[in-house]
Design a protein around this motif. Structure first.
Motif, mmCIF file in Angstrom:
data_model
loop_
_atom_site.group_PDB
_atom_site.id
_atom_site.type_symbol
_atom_site.label_atom_id
_atom_site.label_comp_id
_atom_site.label_asym_id
_atom_site.label_seq_id
_atom_site.Cartn_x
_atom_site.Cartn_y
_atom_site.Cartn_z
ATOM 1 N N LYS A 281 0.824 -1.212 0.000
ATOM 2 C CA LYS A 281 0.000 0.000 0.000
ATOM 3 C C LYS A 281 0.858 1.262 0.000
ATOM 4 O O LYS A 281 0.439 2.304 -0.521
ATOM 5 C CB LYS A 281 -0.926 0.004 1.222
ATOM 6 C CG LYS A 281 -1.998 -1.077 1.196
ATOM 7 C CD LYS A 281 -2.876 -0.982 2.441
ATOM 8 C CE LYS A 281 -3.954 -2.043 2.449
ATOM 9 N NZ LYS A 281 -4.800 -1.939 3.675
ATOM 10 N N TYR A 282 2.028 1.173 0.594
ATOM 11 C CA TYR A 282 2.951 2.315 0.585
ATOM 12 C C TYR A 282 3.422 2.578 -0.852
ATOM 13 O O TYR A 282 3.560 3.731 -1.267
ATOM 14 C CB TYR A 282 4.140 2.025 1.488
ATOM 15 C CG TYR A 282 5.046 3.205 1.760
ATOM 16 C CD1 TYR A 282 4.680 4.183 2.677
ATOM 17 C CD2 TYR A 282 6.282 3.323 1.130
ATOM 18 C CE1 TYR A 282 5.518 5.261 2.960
ATOM 19 C CE2 TYR A 282 7.130 4.396 1.406
ATOM 20 C CZ TYR A 282 6.735 5.361 2.312
ATOM 21 O OH TYR A 282 7.580 6.423 2.580
ATOM 22 N N LYS A 283 3.634 1.525 -1.583
ATOM 23 C CA LYS A 283 3.993 1.677 -2.998
ATOM 24 C C LYS A 283 2.877 2.392 -3.751
ATOM 25 O O LYS A 283 3.135 3.290 -4.573
ATOM 26 C CB LYS A 283 4.264 0.308 -3.628
ATOM 27 C CG LYS A 283 4.608 0.357 -5.106
ATOM 28 C CD LYS A 283 4.758 -1.035 -5.693
ATOM 29 C CE LYS A 283 5.042 -0.971 -7.184
ATOM 30 N NZ LYS A 283 5.109 -2.329 -7.797
ATOM 31 N N ASP A 284 1.627 2.024 -3.458
ATOM 32 C CA ASP A 284 0.496 2.693 -4.109
ATOM 33 C C ASP A 284 0.453 4.181 -3.747
ATOM 34 O O ASP A 284 0.158 5.028 -4.603
ATOM 35 C CB ASP A 284 -0.820 2.032 -3.693
ATOM 36 C CG ASP A 284 -0.935 0.590 -4.179
ATOM 37 O OD1 ASP A 284 -0.215 0.229 -5.137
ATOM 38 O OD2 ASP A 284 -1.730 -0.177 -3.594
ATOM 39 N N LEU A 285 0.738 4.493 -2.502
ATOM 40 C CA LEU A 285 0.785 5.894 -2.076
ATOM 41 C C LEU A 285 1.882 6.643 -2.818
ATOM 42 O O LEU A 285 1.680 7.791 -3.259
ATOM 43 C CB LEU A 285 1.014 5.958 -0.563
ATOM 44 C CG LEU A 285 1.332 7.321 0.052
ATOM 45 C CD1 LEU A 285 0.243 8.334 -0.247
ATOM 46 C CD2 LEU A 285 1.544 7.184 1.558
ATOM 47 N N LEU A 286 3.042 6.019 -2.974
ATOM 48 C CA LEU A 286 4.141 6.665 -3.694
ATOM 49 C C LEU A 286 3.780 6.890 -5.164
ATOM 50 O O LEU A 286 4.167 7.913 -5.752
ATOM 51 C CB LEU A 286 5.415 5.824 -3.583
ATOM 52 C CG LEU A 286 6.014 5.691 -2.176
ATOM 53 C CD1 LEU A 286 7.266 4.831 -2.227
ATOM 54 C CD2 LEU A 286 6.331 7.055 -1.581
ATOM 55 N N LEU A 289 1.720 10.055 -5.229
ATOM 56 C CA LEU A 289 2.538 11.255 -5.061
ATOM 57 C C LEU A 289 3.432 11.488 -6.276
ATOM 58 O O LEU A 289 3.686 12.636 -6.658
ATOM 59 C CB LEU A 289 3.383 11.130 -3.793
ATOM 60 C CG LEU A 289 2.595 11.180 -2.479
ATOM 61 C CD1 LEU A 289 3.499 10.813 -1.300
ATOM 62 C CD2 LEU A 289 1.979 12.554 -2.260
ATOM 63 N N ASN A 290 3.899 10.420 -6.887
ATOM 64 C CA ASN A 290 4.679 10.538 -8.110
ATOM 65 C C ASN A 290 3.858 11.184 -9.222
ATOM 66 O O ASN A 290 4.357 12.012 -9.994
ATOM 67 C CB ASN A 290 5.185 9.158 -8.539
ATOM 68 C CG ASN A 290 5.873 9.168 -9.888
ATOM 69 O OD1 ASN A 290 5.257 8.877 -10.914
ATOM 70 N ND2 ASN A 290 7.153 9.505 -9.890
ATOM 71 N N LYS A 291 2.578 10.831 -9.293
ATOM 72 C CA LYS A 291 1.690 11.428 -10.296
ATOM 73 C C LYS A 291 1.535 12.928 -10.053
ATOM 74 O O LYS A 291 1.618 13.733 -10.993
ATOM 75 C CB LYS A 291 0.317 10.748 -10.261
ATOM 76 C CG LYS A 291 -0.686 11.348 -11.241
ATOM 77 C CD LYS A 291 -1.977 10.551 -11.293
ATOM 78 C CE LYS A 291 -2.768 10.666 -10.007
ATOM 79 N NZ LYS A 291 -4.125 10.037 -10.144
#
Length: 537
Positions: A281-286, A289-291
């Motif tokens: 889920k942290y990857k999904d959050l990143l 934020l990357n977007k």
């Protein structure tokens, strides 16, 4: 961000391993000592157990203290401390060290052996307290609290989670903390997300309540000229760094469910401790934020821009959203039209206010060293600030000089105080020991806008918020270097994933490197500390 120097600065961003603790509030049960006591009980060492003065014959103490940039340059000349000296017969020499060099200077003092009588506002972590307590440099306070600290003792009885957070693995309490009233949510929260309502109105948009709506709002700020000046000068989101926003958004992915004192560890659905930056889920959050970063929705140079320059942009009215304490309390600028954001709902329906904090804010706010010849008097000196009267003195200053008490009991700063608070009190910058309540604190977090902003997130407060945990000396030998190495690596890679310098397709390599550094050992020690905390009485 640089917050108004007369607002308690509650630092935000990524905190390593939850190694910060705090303090809480005392209501009806607080023992407020009168300024004079006609029948003082005296102990054999000349310390009056109750009432004032604390000692019959004057004594002098030396305190090592950290000075924030927003704090006054000389505390010894402030009315608040001169008044307290008259009350107590105790003169304190505050030896100030700027925060920029605080850690280095403090460590030199602790390693050199020429200790002050106490460390006050010196930003000692719970690990520092445990380490120097075990070495005998900081003295245990358990018995002294029982006999000489009635206000603090009642606070520990009322809030057992605070006592658990202060008690080291050897069963001893070595410090007196910063305690925030658990009901004073706006100050407990500190930094949070704010929206520019004038932009929302101009765009015909409601306040974003989901991560998708937040994204759409930021895009609209960038492309639709909400200030109607015909220039593309609007900044969708402004802050100094990504950390505060990341901590704000974790809860929208179901992360940070034990609050932000442990910003990288929480509890997974199975009831086991989870290292947040290793969770998918942290990857999904990143990715989210990357977007935002890729589409230019962050202020230019977000990683390097000073907070003061961000403040200027906020004052110019060109920012759509930001992370700060109270927009009304930022030094040197006038910020209008900002409203607090709710806890955002994420793509999978998660909605937790992950920036929640424990009322035990700073574990190591006050410690007494073995060089102190008057520990009983020193504990009594500090205990007063865990009463309502003592809290009033610390935050408001001297009655009729820096504040007035209205007929309804409300406290109000004088015009002289409002012109220059640095002439009266020393609390600017935070990390002070004592108790803060809505009755005795009138900083930026106490204004109506901040209180209203806190109400929006309160329904999504985590069911449990952890204070800092404590570690044994054997654990610290392994935990301390792991904590440094793992968190430095996470901070580095989090930034690179958001900026795109490292593609998220390298996620598996990142996880493998965490394992090599020692993540499994780190979490074993962390789990042992949590189990001790949860089982403590």
């Amino acid at each position: 961000m640089k917050v108004n120097k007369w607002t308690a600065v509650l630092l935000t961003g990524v905190m390593t391993a939850g190694l910060v603790a705090g303090c809480g509030k005392e209501e009806g049960g607080t023992t407020s000592e009168p300024t004079k006591s006609p029948d003082k009980a005296a102990s054999s060492n000349g310390v009056n157990v109750t009432g004032f003065p604390i000692v019959k014959d004057p004594i002098k103490l030396t305190f090592f203290a950290g000075k924030a940039a927003s704090a006054p340059p000389n505390w010894n000349e402030l009315p608040v401390w001169k008044e307290y000296e008259k009350m107590t017969n105790i003169s304190v020499d505050f030896q100030l060290t700027p925060v920029e060099s605080l850690t280095e200077k403090r460590n030199l003092v602790l390693s050199g052996g020429d200790y002050p009588d106490a460390f006050h506002t010196a930003r000692l972590s719970s690990i520092d307290v445990a380490n120097y307590g075990a070495q005998g440099i900081f003295i245990p306070l358990n018995d002294l609290i029982d006999k000489y600290a009635p206000n603090f003792k009642k606070l520990l009885e009322k809030y057992p989670e605070v006592k658990r957070g202060l008690t080291m693995p050897d069963g001893k309490i070595y410090s007196m903390p910063t305690f925030y009233d658990p009901d004073f949510k706006s100050v407990i929260i500190g930094t949070k997300l704010w929206y520019n309502k004038s932009f929302l109105d101009a765009l015909g948009m409601k306040e974003p309540s989901t991560t998708e709506e937040f994204y759409q709002y930021l895009k609209a700020v960038k492309t639709q000229d909400p200030n109607k000046n015909g220039k593309a000068d609007e900044i969708p989101y402004a802050a100094s760094g990504y950390g505060s926003l990341l901590d704000e958004l974790k809860g929208a992915w179901g992360l940070g469910n034990r609050g932000n004192m442990h910003s990288r560890v929480d509890m997974d659905p199975s009831g086991k401790l989870r290292f947040i930056p290793a969770d998918p889920k942290y990857k999904d959050l990143l990715e989210y934020l990357n977007k935002l970063n890729k589409e230019g929705l962050f202020i230019n140079n977000i990683l390097t821009i000073p907070g003061t320059e961000v403040n200027v942009k906020l004052g110019e009215g060109v920012v759509g959203a930001s992370e700060t304490n109270s927009p009304q309390a930022i030094s040197g600028v006038s910020i209008k039209n900002f409203v607090g954001a709710p806890a955002l709902k994420g793509p999978n329906g998660d909605q937790v206010f992950s920036r929640a904090r424990s009322p035990l804010i700073d574990t190591g706010a006050f410690v007494i060293t073995k060089k102190n010849k008057y520990p009983e008097a020193t504990v009594r000196w500090m205990d007063y600030f865990f009463s309502e009267e003592g809290s009033k003195l610390f935050f408001m200053g001297v009655k009729d000089l820096s504040y007035k008490e209205l007929p309804d009991g409300t406290l109000q700063y004088t015009d002289e105080y409002k012109k220059d608070a640095s002439k009266f009190v020393s609390w600017a910058g935070g990390y002070y020991p004592g108790m803060l309540t809505s009755k005795t604190f009138k900083g930026g977090e106490a204004d109506a806008i901040s209180i209203e902003g806190a109400k929006k997130v309160e329904p999504y407060w985590p069911k449990e918020v952890w204070p800092a945990f404590t570690y044994t000396q054997d654990e610290l030998v392994r935990f301390t270097p792991l904590n440094t190495d793992i968190n430095n690596y996470v901070s580095e890679m989090t930034t690179k994933f958001i900026t795109g310098d490292v593609p998220l397709s390298d996620w598996d390599k990142y996880i493998a490197n965490l394992k090599k550094i020692g993540l499994d050992d780190y979490m074993k020690i962390y789990t042992a500390a949590y189990e001790r905390y949860s089982k403590a009485k």
